[in-house]
Design a protein around this motif. Sequence first.
Motif, PDB file in Angstrom:
ATOM      1  N   ARG A   1       0.673  -1.260   0.014  1.00  0.00           N
ATOM      2  CA  ARG A   1      -0.172   0.017   0.019  1.00  0.00           C
ATOM      3  C   ARG A   1       0.880   1.243   0.116  1.00  0.00           C
ATOM      4  O   ARG A   1       0.310   2.173  -0.711  1.00  0.00           O
ATOM      5  CB  ARG A   1      -1.117   0.034   1.216  1.00  0.00           C
ATOM      6  CG  ARG A   1      -2.163  -1.030   0.942  1.00  0.00           C
ATOM      7  CD  ARG A   1      -2.874  -1.080   2.260  1.00  0.00           C
ATOM      8  NE  ARG A   1      -4.080  -1.898   2.129  1.00  0.00           N
ATOM      9  CZ  ARG A   1      -4.972  -2.339   3.139  1.00  0.00           C
ATOM     10  NH1 ARG A   1      -4.670  -1.878   4.536  1.00  0.00           N
ATOM     11  NH2 ARG A   1      -5.853  -3.027   2.988  1.00  0.00           N
ATOM     12  N   ALA A   2       2.056   1.176   0.586  1.00  0.00           N
ATOM     13  CA  ALA A   2       2.785   2.213   0.708  1.00  0.00           C
ATOM     14  C   ALA A   2       3.922   2.402  -0.527  1.00  0.00           C
ATOM     15  O   ALA A   2       4.750   3.351  -0.606  1.00  0.00           O
ATOM     16  CB  ALA A   2       3.760   2.426   2.020  1.00  0.00           C
ATOM     17  N   GLY A   3       3.900   1.452  -1.292  1.00  0.00           N
ATOM     18  CA  GLY A   3       4.598   1.436  -2.464  1.00  0.00           C
ATOM     19  C   GLY A   3       6.381   1.217  -2.094  1.00  0.00           C
ATOM     20  O   GLY A   3       7.004   1.470  -2.811  1.00  0.00           O
ATOM     21  N   ILE A   4       6.460   0.428  -1.052  1.00  0.00           N
ATOM     22  CA  ILE A   4       7.621   0.185  -0.523  1.00  0.00           C
ATOM     23  C   ILE A   4       8.208  -1.230  -0.659  1.00  0.00           C
ATOM     24  O   ILE A   4       7.225  -2.222  -0.879  1.00  0.00           O
ATOM     25  CB  ILE A   4       7.711   0.535   1.255  1.00  0.00           C
ATOM     26  CG1 ILE A   4       7.530   1.734   1.260  1.00  0.00           C
ATOM     27  CG2 ILE A   4       9.001  -0.084   1.655  1.00  0.00           C
ATOM     28  CD1 ILE A   4       7.268   2.130   2.692  1.00  0.00           C
ATOM     29  N   ASP A   5       9.418  -1.628  -1.039  1.00  0.00           N
ATOM     30  CA  ASP A   5       9.900  -3.029  -1.433  1.00  0.00           C
ATOM     31  C   ASP A   5       9.584  -3.970  -0.089  1.00  0.00           C
ATOM     32  O   ASP A   5      10.239  -3.522   0.951  1.00  0.00           O
ATOM     33  CB  ASP A   5      11.241  -2.917  -1.602  1.00  0.00           C
ATOM     34  CG  ASP A   5      12.150  -4.329  -1.787  1.00  0.00           C
ATOM     35  OD1 ASP A   5      11.254  -5.276  -1.766  1.00  0.00           O
ATOM     36  OD2 ASP A   5      13.187  -4.174  -2.141  1.00  0.00           O
ATOM     37  N   PRO A   6       8.651  -5.001  -0.061  1.00  0.00           N
ATOM     38  CA  PRO A   6       8.795  -5.668   1.193  1.00  0.00           C
ATOM     39  C   PRO A   6       9.907  -6.301   1.619  1.00  0.00           C
ATOM     40  O   PRO A   6       9.993  -6.764   2.716  1.00  0.00           O
ATOM     41  CB  PRO A   6       7.494  -6.849   0.839  1.00  0.00           C
ATOM     42  CG  PRO A   6       7.749  -6.832  -0.881  1.00  0.00           C
ATOM     43  CD  PRO A   6       8.092  -5.494  -1.206  1.00  0.00           C
ATOM     44  N   GLY A   7      10.721  -6.479   0.763  1.00  0.00           N
ATOM     45  CA  GLY A   7      12.128  -7.087   1.114  1.00  0.00           C
ATOM     46  C   GLY A   7      13.231  -6.170   1.882  1.00  0.00           C
ATOM     47  O   GLY A   7      14.267  -6.575   2.279  1.00  0.00           O
ATOM     48  N   ALA A   8      12.588  -4.850   1.935  1.00  0.00           N
ATOM     49  CA  ALA A   8      13.723  -3.889   2.495  1.00  0.00           C
ATOM     50  C   ALA A   8      12.906  -2.780   3.612  1.00  0.00           C
ATOM     51  O   ALA A   8      12.717  -1.736   3.495  1.00  0.00           O
ATOM     52  CB  ALA A   8      14.239  -2.957   1.552  1.00  0.00           C
ATOM     53  N   LEU A   9      12.305  -3.351   4.720  1.00  0.00           N
ATOM     54  CA  LEU A   9      11.563  -2.423   5.539  1.00  0.00           C
ATOM     55  C   LEU A   9      12.290  -2.060   6.593  1.00  0.00           C
ATOM     56  O   LEU A   9      13.487  -2.459   6.784  1.00  0.00           O
ATOM     57  CB  LEU A   9      10.327  -3.343   6.236  1.00  0.00           C
ATOM     58  CG  LEU A   9       9.449  -4.101   5.256  1.00  0.00           C
ATOM     59  CD1 LEU A   9       8.334  -4.759   6.008  1.00  0.00           C
ATOM     60  CD2 LEU A   9       8.842  -2.885   4.292  1.00  0.00           C
ATOM     61  N   SER A  10      12.163  -0.679   6.839  1.00  0.00           N
ATOM     62  CA  SER A  10      12.973  -0.154   7.887  1.00  0.00           C
ATOM     63  C   SER A  10      12.599   0.012   9.104  1.00  0.00           C
ATOM     64  O   SER A  10      11.176  -0.436   9.256  1.00  0.00           O
ATOM     65  CB  SER A  10      13.415   1.373   7.572  1.00  0.00           C
ATOM     66  OG  SER A  10      12.374   1.998   7.587  1.00  0.00           O
ATOM     67  N   GLU A  11      13.204   0.076  10.122  1.00  0.00           N
ATOM     68  CA  GLU A  11      12.847   0.004  11.514  1.00  0.00           C
ATOM     69  C   GLU A  11      11.814   1.536  11.744  1.00  0.00           C
ATOM     70  O   GLU A  11      10.815   1.361  12.476  1.00  0.00           O
ATOM     71  CB  GLU A  11      13.926   0.356  12.562  1.00  0.00           C
ATOM     72  CG  GLU A  11      13.934  -0.796  13.407  1.00  0.00           C
ATOM     73  CD  GLU A  11      15.327  -0.955  14.419  1.00  0.00           C
ATOM     74  OE1 GLU A  11      15.625  -0.224  15.488  1.00  0.00           O
ATOM     75  OE2 GLU A  11      16.261  -1.796  13.766  1.00  0.00           O
ATOM     76  N   GLU A  12      12.210   2.256  11.165  1.00  0.00           N
ATOM     77  CA  GLU A  12      11.271   3.626  11.170  1.00  0.00           C
ATOM     78  C   GLU A  12       9.837   3.330  10.761  1.00  0.00           C
ATOM     79  O   GLU A  12       9.019   3.436  11.464  1.00  0.00           O
ATOM     80  CB  GLU A  12      11.995   4.672  10.233  1.00  0.00           C
ATOM     81  CG  GLU A  12      11.479   6.084  10.502  1.00  0.00           C
ATOM     82  CD  GLU A  12      11.907   6.837   9.623  1.00  0.00           C
ATOM     83  OE1 GLU A  12      12.852   6.600   8.803  1.00  0.00           O
ATOM     84  OE2 GLU A  12      11.334   8.178   9.437  1.00  0.00           O
TER      85      GLU A  12
END
Length: 213
Positions: free
Chosen positions: A46-57
């Motif tokens: 939904r956020a358009g982010i790579d699911p393999g590279a999630l940040s702690e933030e």
Amino acid sequence: MDTVVAIDGPAGAGKSTVARLLAERMGYAYVNTGSLYRALALCAQRAGIDPGALSEEFLQKQKLEFKGADLYLNGSLLGDELRAPEVAAGASMVSKQKCVRDYLLPVQRGAAKNCWIVMEGRDIGTVIFPDAKYKFFVTATPEERARRRMKQAGEIPQGAGFERILADIKERDERDSTRAIAPLKPADDAQIIDTTGLSIDDVVGKIVALIQA
Ligand code: DC
């Protein structure tokens, strides 16, 4: 942990159905931890982010909580959207990351506070509750799991045949069992339940008998 029944095993082994029915039969709470990884995959999508590279933030901004067996993401109840094939594929990428597993550890331990619970996943008996009194590793041959998956129309890519489903299952097993962190493997003290050729009722009955023995 005398109050936790840990059910681990590969995708498509019948784990979820067995765990849910087992919880019903025993009168225990039930939690499917795969839905946590799926929820984060959905969040990333939904956020358009790579699911393999999630940040702690990014993770710290998400609020995941179980109310009984229902999972809420930032206040909204999650349902069938978690079963989509893209979400399943994303969940596998999500689950490889240490920051994700660190983030989800207290969510899972918190869900087992003050209740008897059947908790289902890949690392419940090895990492989340290594002291669980009851640990079962529910499995079946890849071919049997592919046959079962073929019957779950909503969870397979449209038009996919048996060979493709079987290849996907083998690929996912390989990824889940060779990852560096919390790989899919039976705990040393887990009882292995091979469900190949068994009905769900047979499997649930077998586990109930082992718990009561
Ligand atoms: O059980 P499932 O298919 O809903 O799990 C989705 C993904 O999450 C799968 O690739 C394995 C991963 N998973 C995990 O690493 N640890 C868990 N305790 C549960 C699931």
